[in-house]
Design an enzyme around this catalytic site. Sequence first.
Site, PDB file in Angstrom:
ATOM      1  N   HIS A 240      22.908  25.056 106.307  1.00 32.43           N
ATOM      2  CA  HIS A 240      21.797  25.939 106.693  1.00 32.43           C
ATOM      3  C   HIS A 240      21.929  26.347 108.162  1.00 32.43           C
ATOM      4  O   HIS A 240      21.690  27.499 108.522  1.00 32.43           O
ATOM      5  CB  HIS A 240      20.452  25.221 106.539  1.00 32.43           C
TER       6      HIS A 240
ATOM      7  N   ASP B 132      25.947  28.950  96.691  1.00 33.61           N
ATOM      8  CA  ASP B 132      25.209  29.382  95.498  1.00 33.61           C
ATOM      9  C   ASP B 132      25.627  30.814  95.194  1.00 33.61           C
ATOM     10  O   ASP B 132      24.914  31.775  95.495  1.00 33.61           O
ATOM     11  CB  ASP B 132      23.708  29.253  95.744  1.00 33.61           C
TER      12      ASP B 132
ATOM     13  N   GLN C  14      10.941  28.652  91.200  1.00 30.47           N
ATOM     14  CA  GLN C  14      12.346  28.579  90.808  1.00 30.47           C
ATOM     15  C   GLN C  14      12.713  27.224  90.194  1.00 30.47           C
ATOM     16  O   GLN C  14      13.874  26.963  89.923  1.00 30.47           O
ATOM     17  CB  GLN C  14      13.256  28.943  91.979  1.00 30.47           C
TER      18      GLN C  14
HETATM   19  O1  PAF Z   1      18.912  28.668  98.358  1.00 21.81           O
HETATM   20  C1  PAF Z   1      17.726  28.323  98.559  1.00 21.81           C
HETATM   21  O2  PAF Z   1      17.459  27.420  99.352  1.00 21.81           O
HETATM   22  C2  PAF Z   1      16.607  29.017  97.799  1.00 21.81           C
HETATM   23  O3  PAF Z   1      16.984  29.359  96.517  1.00 21.81           O
HETATM   24  C3  PAF Z   1      16.032  30.231  98.560  1.00 21.81           C
HETATM   25  C4  PAF Z   1      17.062  31.343  98.713  1.00 21.81           C
HETATM   26  C5  PAF Z   1      15.540  29.808  99.931  1.00 21.81           C
HETATM   27  C6  PAF Z   1      14.842  30.805  97.772  1.00 21.81           C
HETATM   28  O4  PAF Z   1      13.837  29.858  97.601  1.00 21.81           O
END
Ligand code: PAF
Length: 275
Positions: free
Chosen positions: A34, A147, A58
């Site tokens: 990140h 991802d 999600q």
């Molecule tokens: O990859 C992630 O952490 C999540 O899927 C995101 C893009 C922040 C959406 O909630």
Amino acid sequence: MRLVTTVEELRAWRREAPPTLGFVPTMGALHEGHLDLVRFARSQNAAVVASVFVNPLQFGAGEDLARYPRDLAGDREKLAANGVDLLFAPAVEEIYPQGFTTTIDVGPVGESFEGAVRPGHFRGVATVVGKLLHLVAPQRLYIGQKDAQQSAVLRKLVHDLAYDCGVTIVPTVRESDGLAMSSRNLYLDERERRAAPSLHRMLRRFVELLKAGTPFEIARTEAANVLEAPGTLDYLACVDAESFAPLAALRENCFVIAAARFGNTRLLDNVWLPQ
Ligand code: PAF
């Protein structure tokens, strides 16, 4: 770094924000992967906004939303140390107020692979990122390559809904043994953690065999043997990087993707072949 938790505060900040804004959406529990997105954004924009929001939309019924790692205090420190200007960390009701029903479905790109294993997952991702993009209105969105299907879904979202925003896919950050950094790595026990780097070795072997001209299915079977127990393979495939349609050979702009289960934890990884 400023911390805001409401849409109203975010909008007020946005009205005075510098002209180029980079945006890094996250679900928190931040690791070097990140922070690399943040550093990319920092180097290319006058200001950087990050969000920390564990998005319930999600997560599927059997997936443990409550168990998702949370550490807002730690995340806040890391983001401030890496030059984020504004952290948006809303409560669930701020993003999904009572009566919220609008969702975004990007279609086939989100239906195969992860979308098939986790029905509704990419609708949740597209909906929250669509809303965040609308609120933050950045010039650039930064997404991790790990991802891969999510990156394809979000590029499609930005393209189809004509957000005035570029999408930068940032290469995966790896541990020294090759394991892709992921918040899910925290769930691995010692044996699973030892075997997990074989996921990336398997992908590299598959690419190597295909490049050497080995027929697709033979290459896939041989490469799959590289995955170490207790890892079990969910899929090993080659897809078009934009549509995520399966391919039977390598070609320009494709991802070689894999998912494997280590105990209760599913890990994803990929190799991107832009040309
Ligand atoms: O990859 C992630 O952490 C999540 O899927 C995101 C893009 C922040 C959406 O909630």
